[in-house]
Design a protein around this motif. Structure first.
Motif, PDB file in Angstrom:
ATOM      1  N   TRP A   1       0.834  -1.191   0.000  1.00  0.00           N
ATOM      2  CA  TRP A   1       0.000   0.000   0.000  1.00  0.00           C
ATOM      3  C   TRP A   1       0.871   1.244   0.000  1.00  0.00           C
ATOM      4  O   TRP A   1       1.907   1.303   0.669  1.00  0.00           O
ATOM      5  N   PHE A   2       0.431   2.258  -0.732  1.00  0.00           N
ATOM      6  CA  PHE A   2       1.131   3.536  -0.687  1.00  0.00           C
ATOM      7  C   PHE A   2       0.182   4.650  -1.129  1.00  0.00           C
ATOM      8  O   PHE A   2      -0.882   4.397  -1.713  1.00  0.00           O
ATOM      9  N   TYR A   3       0.596   5.878  -0.845  1.00  0.00           N
ATOM     10  CA  TYR A   3      -0.156   7.054  -1.255  1.00  0.00           C
ATOM     11  C   TYR A   3       0.686   7.852  -2.250  1.00  0.00           C
ATOM     12  O   TYR A   3       1.900   7.980  -2.098  1.00  0.00           O
TER      13      TYR A   3
ATOM     14  N   GLU B   1      -8.709   5.481  -0.908  1.00  0.00           N
ATOM     15  CA  GLU B   1      -8.762   6.633  -0.017  1.00  0.00           C
ATOM     16  C   GLU B   1      -8.194   7.840  -0.748  1.00  0.00           C
ATOM     17  O   GLU B   1      -7.168   7.741  -1.422  1.00  0.00           O
TER      18      GLU B   1
ATOM     19  N   SER C   1      -4.695   6.797  -2.645  1.00  0.00           N
ATOM     20  CA  SER C   1      -4.046   5.515  -2.361  1.00  0.00           C
ATOM     21  C   SER C   1      -4.052   4.647  -3.607  1.00  0.00           C
ATOM     22  O   SER C   1      -4.842   4.851  -4.519  1.00  0.00           O
TER      23      SER C   1
END
Length: 281
Positions: free
Chosen positions: A200-202, A264, A281
């Motif tokens: 996961w990353f933004y 998100e 995200s």
């Protein structure tokens, strides 16, 4: 009392336990009502004959892995019956994803209808937790003499990666089982040997904030974020689709990596301001 009679009695007992579990909204993120859940589960497991202990995951461990949720305490409940080896370990996560929309029933009010239980977590995986408890309870009531330990661990944070759940359970040496059963909702006739992983990353996009009446004085971060997100959907997805796992999946589509863009979205200030920061995200 026969094995079938014990199981039938425990089934009804387990259904009552599942209803209680579903009614505790252990939503993750951020990780709500965890203490209430482990206290309730501990009481139920002690009723089933287990010795229980609750461990709080250190705040610094939570902050290391999930800094946004460091103010939400994490707990691991470990229940044991018997002694020595082998240790047969049941592992279940009690956190659930947010309920979202489209429910015909209250998501945190268990409803039994047509032989099924409806509610957030009924399948993933408070139902699995109860299945493990009922199986273990039935075993120890019908096999009073056996060598080894039956162990049940109820852990948080599987829905966000599990580093402060099962990850901490093992790294801290709280459990060293010989055999592990994870009653995830893979189907009653399926046995799987692993899970898909997650990364996961933004993506953050910075612009320049300005008054909505003079947008030429700013740089709209949202407009550029949309362009970047589109590249992920058009180009990066193609890169992922060229990869394929060598393992067997119940749904062949699961063998190919996937990307979920925009689960998100952050940023923006007010309707009358050019957004100077956006992230997805």
């Amino acid at each position: 009392m026969s094995y079938e009679e014990v199981l039938s009695r425990n089934f009804e007992w387990g259904l009552d336990a599942l209803k209680k579990f579903i009614e505790i909204p252990t939503v993750n993120p951020p990780g709500e009502k965890y203490r209430e859940f482990v206290d309730t589960a501990s009481t139920i497991l002690r009723e089933a004959g287990f010795e229980t202990k609750i461990y709080e995951v250190p705040r610094e461990v939570v902050e290391k892995h999930y800094p946004d949720y460091k103010d939400y305490p994490r707990y691991i409940l470990l229940a044991q019956y018997g002694e020595g080896r082998p240790v047969v370990h049941f592992n279940g996560h009690y956190d659930v994803v947010p309920p979202g929309t489209g429910w015909k029933t209250e998501p945190f009010k268990a409803v039994v209808e047509g032989g099924k239980v409806y509610g957030r977590g009924a399948v993933d995986m408070k139902g699995g937790i109860v299945a493990a408890i009922v199986a273990a309870k039935t075993f120890i009531e019908t096999h009073r003499s056996f060598s080894g330990t039956v162990e049940i661990a109820l852990v948080p944070d599987e829905e966000i990666g599990g580093e402060t759940g099962t990850g901490y359970l093992l790294s801290a040496g709280l459990s060293r089982p010989d055999y592990v059963i994870i009653p995830e909702p893979s189907g009653s006739e399926n046995i799987w040997i692993g899970h898909r992983g997650a990364f996961w990353f933004y993506v953050e996009v910075y612009g320049k904030q300005a008054h909505g009446s003079t947008p030429w004085l700013g740089v709209n971060a949202f407009e550029y974020m949309v362009k970047v997100a589109q590249r992920f959907m058009d180009d990066y997805r193609k890169v992922l689709e060229r990869k394929k796992s060598s393992y067997t999946y119940d749904d062949p589509r699961g063998a190919v990596p996937t990307i979920t863009v925009g689960g998100e979205v952050r940023g923006g200030a007010k309707i009358n301001i050019v957004p100077g920061y956006m992230a997805f995200s």
